[in-house]
Design a protein around this motif. Structure first.
Motif, PDB file in Angstrom:
ATOM      1  N   THR A  79      51.871   4.891  37.040  1.00 63.22           N
ATOM      2  CA  THR A  79      53.271   4.402  36.283  1.00 63.22           C
ATOM      3  C   THR A  79      53.623   5.466  35.066  1.00 63.22           C
ATOM      4  OG1 THR A  79      52.454   2.717  34.608  1.00 63.22           O
ATOM      5  CG2 THR A  79      52.895   2.121  37.027  1.00 63.22           C
ATOM      6  N   PHE A  80      52.625   6.371  34.725  1.00 65.38           N
ATOM      7  CA  PHE A  80      53.059   7.120  33.519  1.00 65.38           C
ATOM      8  C   PHE A  80      54.300   7.851  33.837  1.00 65.38           C
ATOM      9  CE2 PHE A  80      52.355  10.723  30.713  1.00 65.38           C
ATOM     10  CZ  PHE A  80      52.133  10.182  29.313  1.00 65.38           C
ATOM     11  N   GLU A  81      55.019   8.043  32.473  1.00 63.49           N
ATOM     12  CA  GLU A  81      56.248   8.758  32.570  1.00 63.49           C
ATOM     13  C   GLU A  81      55.998   9.699  31.536  1.00 63.49           C
ATOM     14  OE1 GLU A  81      59.341   5.641  31.450  1.00 63.49           O
ATOM     15  OE2 GLU A  81      58.601   4.438  33.335  1.00 63.49           O
ATOM     16  N   PRO A  82      55.788  11.044  31.858  1.00 61.20           N
ATOM     17  CA  PRO A  82      55.479  12.052  30.840  1.00 61.20           C
ATOM     18  C   PRO A  82      56.803  12.520  30.447  1.00 61.20           C
ATOM     19  CG  PRO A  82      55.263  12.900  33.287  1.00 61.20           C
ATOM     20  CD  PRO A  82      55.464  11.541  33.447  1.00 61.20           C
ATOM     21  N   VAL A  83      56.653  12.771  28.960  1.00 58.87           N
ATOM     22  CA  VAL A  83      57.873  13.261  28.266  1.00 58.87           C
ATOM     23  C   VAL A  83      57.673  14.758  27.865  1.00 58.87           C
ATOM     24  CG1 VAL A  83      59.077  13.074  26.024  1.00 58.87           C
ATOM     25  CG2 VAL A  83      58.300  10.985  27.474  1.00 58.87           C
ATOM     26  N   ALA A  84      56.542  15.167  27.569  1.00 59.07           N
ATOM     27  CA  ALA A  84      56.554  16.634  27.186  1.00 59.07           C
ATOM     28  C   ALA A  84      55.081  16.939  27.206  1.00 59.07           C
ATOM     29  CB  ALA A  84      56.860  16.912  25.734  1.00 59.07           C
ATOM     30  N   SER A  85      54.974  18.249  27.457  1.00 60.74           N
ATOM     31  CA  SER A  85      53.597  18.624  27.520  1.00 60.74           C
ATOM     32  C   SER A  85      53.288  20.239  27.053  1.00 60.74           C
ATOM     33  CB  SER A  85      52.866  18.578  28.910  1.00 60.74           C
ATOM     34  OG  SER A  85      53.409  19.163  29.889  1.00 60.74           O
ATOM     35  N   GLY A  86      52.205  20.580  26.739  1.00 60.45           N
ATOM     36  CA  GLY A  86      52.127  22.179  26.079  1.00 60.45           C
ATOM     37  C   GLY A  86      50.743  22.479  25.772  1.00 60.45           C
ATOM     38  N   GLY A  87      50.634  23.569  25.131  1.00 60.30           N
ATOM     39  CA  GLY A  87      49.607  24.360  24.767  1.00 60.30           C
ATOM     40  C   GLY A  87      49.127  25.178  25.647  1.00 60.30           C
ATOM     41  N   ASP A  88      48.270  26.085  25.496  1.00 64.95           N
ATOM     42  CA  ASP A  88      47.864  27.378  26.334  1.00 64.95           C
ATOM     43  C   ASP A  88      46.490  27.378  26.557  1.00 64.95           C
ATOM     44  OD1 ASP A  88      46.477  27.964  24.075  1.00 64.95           O
ATOM     45  OD2 ASP A  88      47.834  29.933  23.594  1.00 64.95           O
ATOM     46  N   GLY A  89      45.701  26.320  26.013  1.00 63.56           N
ATOM     47  CA  GLY A  89      44.410  26.139  26.283  1.00 63.56           C
ATOM     48  C   GLY A  89      43.472  27.275  25.766  1.00 63.56           C
ATOM     49  N   ASP A  90      43.989  27.784  25.064  1.00 64.16           N
ATOM     50  CA  ASP A  90      43.381  29.092  24.032  1.00 64.16           C
ATOM     51  C   ASP A  90      43.522  28.747  22.683  1.00 64.16           C
ATOM     52  OD1 ASP A  90      41.948  31.245  23.473  1.00 64.16           O
ATOM     53  OD2 ASP A  90      43.679  32.605  23.773  1.00 64.16           O
ATOM     54  N   LYS A  91      44.798  29.470  22.095  1.00 67.90           N
ATOM     55  CA  LYS A  91      44.959  29.023  20.809  1.00 67.90           C
ATOM     56  C   LYS A  91      45.760  27.827  20.310  1.00 67.90           C
ATOM     57  CE  LYS A  91      45.809  33.886  18.769  1.00 67.90           C
ATOM     58  NZ  LYS A  91      45.408  34.651  20.077  1.00 67.90           N
ATOM     59  N   VAL A  92      46.337  27.180  21.408  1.00 68.72           N
ATOM     60  CA  VAL A  92      46.744  26.062  21.132  1.00 68.72           C
ATOM     61  C   VAL A  92      46.268  25.092  22.204  1.00 68.72           C
ATOM     62  CG1 VAL A  92      48.607  24.289  21.096  1.00 68.72           C
ATOM     63  CG2 VAL A  92      48.892  26.691  19.933  1.00 68.72           C
ATOM     64  N   GLN A  93      45.216  24.162  21.989  1.00 72.55           N
ATOM     65  CA  GLN A  93      44.714  23.240  23.066  1.00 72.55           C
ATOM     66  C   GLN A  93      45.911  22.371  23.684  1.00 72.55           C
ATOM     67  OE1 GLN A  93      41.998  21.821  20.114  1.00 72.55           O
ATOM     68  NE2 GLN A  93      40.741  21.637  21.858  1.00 72.55           N
ATOM     69  N   PHE A  94      45.583  22.167  25.017  1.00 72.92           N
ATOM     70  CA  PHE A  94      46.649  21.411  25.958  1.00 72.92           C
ATOM     71  C   PHE A  94      46.772  20.188  25.248  1.00 72.92           C
ATOM     72  CE2 PHE A  94      44.610  23.560  29.703  1.00 72.92           C
ATOM     73  CZ  PHE A  94      45.216  24.805  29.620  1.00 72.92           C
ATOM     74  N   TRP A  95      48.284  19.629  25.291  1.00 68.30           N
ATOM     75  CA  TRP A  95      48.392  18.407  25.209  1.00 68.30           C
ATOM     76  C   TRP A  95      49.720  17.850  25.892  1.00 68.30           C
ATOM     77  CZ3 TRP A  95      53.493  17.726  24.028  1.00 68.30           C
ATOM     78  CH2 TRP A  95      54.303  18.820  23.730  1.00 68.30           C
ATOM     79  N   PHE A  96      49.654  16.536  26.022  1.00 64.42           N
ATOM     80  CA  PHE A  96      50.821  15.845  26.583  1.00 64.42           C
ATOM     81  C   PHE A  96      51.168  14.362  25.823  1.00 64.42           C
ATOM     82  CE2 PHE A  96      49.301  12.079  28.836  1.00 64.42           C
ATOM     83  CZ  PHE A  96      47.826  12.493  28.963  1.00 64.42           C
ATOM     84  N   VAL A  97      52.571  14.144  26.177  1.00 67.10           N
ATOM     85  CA  VAL A  97      52.883  12.826  25.493  1.00 67.10           C
ATOM     86  C   VAL A  97      53.928  12.306  26.396  1.00 67.10           C
ATOM     87  CG1 VAL A  97      55.035  13.854  24.038  1.00 67.10           C
ATOM     88  CG2 VAL A  97      54.028  11.663  23.415  1.00 67.10           C
ATOM     89  N   GLY A  98      53.738  11.022  26.462  1.00 69.91           N
ATOM     90  CA  GLY A  98      54.781  10.187  27.280  1.00 69.91           C
ATOM     91  C   GLY A  98      54.451   8.485  27.166  1.00 69.91           C
TER      92      GLY A  98
END
Ligand SMILES: *[C@@H]1O[C@H](CO)[C@@H](O)[C@H](O)[C@H]1NC(C)=O
Ligand SMILES: *[C@@H]1O[C@H](CO)[C@@H](O)[C@H](O)[C@H]1NC(C)=O
Length: 295
Positions: free
Chosen positions: A74-93
């Motif tokens: 049922t999760f409603e994602p709001v935003a996600s980002g990161g490149d898995g290198d300099k900035v680790q992946f993340w998401f919020v929702g």
């Protein structure tokens, strides 16, 4: 591999959602207690959210990451980002089932975090007085985690105070950054009560830091798996301590509620692992409720 989650009401007043097990006052018991199956199951959504933090943003953006995403349908994602290198992946929702906002960051495997935790430079440093105004100068943390948190904060493109701290950096433990996020949020959003669930967290700071965390984060759970070396690093002989709130998954797959800081019982990480030579680095990624911390 971490999870910071909280629920909110209107008018920027946040409240905790009581989805986590209410543990019986663990600091007074004389025995280490184990969590019943039904209580372990309550961590399942959080374990999968933490695991999903390792997924590419192109998959978390529309919640199409397979097993990890399907575990929280049922999760409603709001935003996600990161490149898995300099900035680790993340998401919020938002999770309407738990009525909780979920923030999750990518973790690192033991081979990547090991250089940080066994760094030649393990001196404890004060927190940034601008970001952590009013916190005693006796509170000290690992400079790598401190700097990664500060960089993540200043580089963030988000305007919302809660979203300003979402990104973290390569070779930084997601859980360490999450703990600093929580301390930061508790300081800046004093009327907000939120909970923090982190997985496989290293020791982030000194005794004063651990005490500060105990005093200010009332709903912290850090879950450690079997003989993962990360939770016992850096060593206590270097002045590092864990805050309270450990749940340790034993070799018998029982979830033990470990009272106090760095409980030396062999049912808890400090006592079970003892030193890195006795550890099993593969345990760092789980499983937690069946979730392996990969995508
Ligand atoms: C989700 O996003 C991916 C890549 O951005 C795309 O290939 C896929 O078709 C999308 N799926 C859905 C269900 O929207
Ligand atoms: C570890 O847990 C036991 C059992 O509850 C408790 O008696 C003991 O004080 C704890 N030890 C530490 C170091 O917190």
């Amino acid at each position: 591999m971490l999870l910071l989650s909280f629920a909110y009401t209107l008018l920027s007043t946040f409240i905790v959602s009581y989805a986590l097990p209410a543990l019986d006052s663990p600091t007074t018991g004389e025995v280490i207690t184990s969590l019943p199956e039904a209580e372990i199951a309550k961590f399942r959504p959080y374990s999968y959210y933490a695991s999903t933090g390792n997924c590419n943003p192109s998959l978390t953006r529309n919640w199409t990451c397979g097993t990890n995403c399907e575990a929280n349908p049922t999760f409603e994602p709001v935003a996600s980002g990161g490149d898995g290198d300099k900035v680790q992946f993340w998401f919020v929702g938002y999770d309407p089932t738990l009525d909780t906002v979920v923030v999750s960051h990518q973790g690192t495997d033991f081979s990547k975090i090991k250089p940080v935790l066994t760094d030649i430079d393990l001196d404890l440093r004060e927190l940034d007085s601008g970001l952590f105004r009013g916190v005693s100068q006796s509170v000290k943390v690992h400079h790598g985690f401190r700097d990664a948190h500060a960089r993540a904060f200043t580089r963030s493109v988000f305007q919302h105070p809660v979203l300003k701290i979402l990104s973290s950096f390569k070779d930084s433990s997601g859980a360490a950054i999450a703990l600093l996020d929580s301390v930061f949020l508790a300081l800046h959003l004093p009327n907000v009560v939120f909970k923090t669930v982190v997985y496989a967290m290293p020791r982030v700071g000194n005794q004063a830091f651990a005490n500060y965390v105990d005093e200010h984060l009332h709903d912290l759970r850090h879950i450690n798996n079997k003989r993962d070396p990360v939770p016992i690093l850096p060593g206590m002989f270097l002045g590092y301590h864990q805050p309270s709130g450990e749940i340790h998954i034993g070799d018998d797959d029982v979830w033990y509620v470990c009272p106090g800081q760095d409980n030396t019982s062999e049912l808890c990480s400090t006592g079970a692992v003892r030193d890195v030579l006795n550890s099993r680095p593969g345990d760092h990624v789980g499983p937690f409720n069946g979730a392996i911390m990969t995508c």
